[in-house]
Write a protein that holds these residues in place. Structure first.
Motif, mmCIF file in Angstrom:
data_model
loop_
_atom_site.group_PDB
_atom_site.id
_atom_site.type_symbol
_atom_site.label_atom_id
_atom_site.label_comp_id
_atom_site.label_asym_id
_atom_site.label_seq_id
_atom_site.Cartn_x
_atom_site.Cartn_y
_atom_site.Cartn_z
ATOM 1 N N UNK A 213 -0.383 4.914 0.721
ATOM 2 C CA UNK A 213 -0.440 4.867 -0.730
ATOM 3 C C UNK A 213 -1.199 3.675 -1.281
ATOM 4 N N UNK A 214 -1.051 3.444 -2.568
ATOM 5 C CA UNK A 214 -1.746 2.403 -3.309
ATOM 6 C C UNK A 214 -1.306 1.017 -2.831
ATOM 7 N N UNK B 66 7.595 9.606 -2.369
ATOM 8 C CA UNK B 66 6.325 8.883 -2.328
ATOM 9 C C UNK B 66 5.204 9.713 -2.950
ATOM 10 N N UNK B 67 5.102 10.975 -2.558
ATOM 11 C CA UNK B 67 4.003 11.814 -3.036
ATOM 12 C C UNK B 67 4.082 12.062 -4.538
ATOM 13 N N UNK B 68 5.277 12.022 -5.083
ATOM 14 C CA UNK B 68 5.442 12.217 -6.526
ATOM 15 C C UNK B 68 5.113 10.956 -7.327
ATOM 16 N N UNK B 69 4.967 9.821 -6.616
ATOM 17 C CA UNK B 69 4.741 8.544 -7.303
ATOM 18 C C UNK B 69 3.639 7.731 -6.634
ATOM 19 N N UNK B 70 2.590 8.403 -6.155
ATOM 20 C CA UNK B 70 1.602 7.725 -5.315
ATOM 21 C C UNK B 70 0.882 6.573 -6.002
ATOM 22 N N UNK C 262 3.851 3.717 -6.067
ATOM 23 C CA UNK C 262 4.693 3.434 -4.904
ATOM 24 C C UNK C 262 3.839 3.395 -3.643
ATOM 25 N N UNK C 263 4.097 2.406 -2.804
ATOM 26 C CA UNK C 263 3.505 2.371 -1.470
ATOM 27 C C UNK C 263 4.633 2.404 -0.437
ATOM 28 N N UNK C 264 4.327 2.920 0.741
ATOM 29 C CA UNK C 264 5.341 3.168 1.778
ATOM 30 C C UNK C 264 4.911 2.425 3.039
ATOM 31 N N UNK C 265 5.753 1.505 3.498
ATOM 32 C CA UNK C 265 5.444 0.666 4.651
ATOM 33 C C UNK C 265 6.327 1.088 5.824
#
Length: 226
Positions: free
Chosen positions: A61-62, A91-95, A98-101
């Motif tokens: 993500x961003x 995550x996909x609904x808030x790309x 939101x970033x995912x580590x």
């Protein structure tokens, strides 16, 4: 006879003799996964500064997103597999926001957890960030078949060089990174998988276990509102 009496006493006390495993690598006893919740749990708050994110971490993500999801996970853990679609959907609904580590936390009683972590790291090394995440998704989709044959097949399906990939699997190159992730997790209270931290500013909200997607959504919404 004494053995029978011992077993009978243990059964009466309700002790699960099959749940404790001894790790020959650490010399410690590890019980079953503590993060097995699949219903809403009470989150805890920790200092976000204690959860370090490095240049070698894989981020989905961003990179400049306001909210960060840091997930400590185990690719052989059935609760992690159950949770994976939930965190992915949020995550996909808030790309944009939101970033995912991804952080490794292979449990000692899952024999394929660390090999699977190494396999994912090798995929990332040879294919890049997007390949790493696709590889992780694929291993969760095929969790019942974890093993070297699957690791190499998925790598081939993703177009990775077979010789380079095999060399990476045997190299031990990522042992230190995986161990560092585990050490970090233990330092911030990870006792089982999945453990997810929802971070905004200096506050990190810890979600324990495969909580419902709605709880992740609420935590992210609260973080975005801060």
């Amino acid at each position: 006879m004494l053995g029978f009496v011992f077993l009978l006493v243990m059964m009466v006390k309700g002790i699960d003799l099959g749940s404790a495993k001894t790790s020959t690598k650490t010399g410690t006893t590890t019980t079953t996964n503590t993060n097995t919740a699949t219903t809403t749990t009470t989150p805890t708050l920790v200092d976000a500064a204690d959860i370090t994110i490095g240049e070698n971490d894989y981020i989905r993500g961003n990179p400049d997103a306001k909210v960060t999801l840091v997930e400590f996970t185990d690719l052989e853990c059935p609760f992690c597999k159950k949770f994976h679609p939930s965190i992915k959907n949020v995550f996909e609904a808030n790309q944009d926001d939101v970033r995912w580590v991804y952080k490794h936390f292979p449990l000692s009683f899952h024999p394929e957890a660390k090999p699977a972590a190494v396999a994912a790291e090798c995929a990332g090394k040879l294919g890049g960030n997007d390949t790493f995440w696709t590889y992780v998704d694929t291993l969760y989709d095929n969790q019942n078949d974890l093993g070297e044959d699957l690791y190499k097949q998925v790598a081939a399906d993703l177009g990775l060089n077979a010789d380079d990939y095999a060399t990476c699997l045997d190299s031990g190159e990522f042992d230190a990174k995986i161990a560092a992730d585990q050490k970090l997790g233990q330092s911030v209270g990870v006792g089982g998988t999945p453990s997810t931290y929802v971070i905004a500013g200096d506050v990190a909200e810890k979600l324990n276990g495969a909580v419902p997607q709605t709880q992740v959504e609420t935590a992210v919404a609260d973080a975005l509102a801060r």
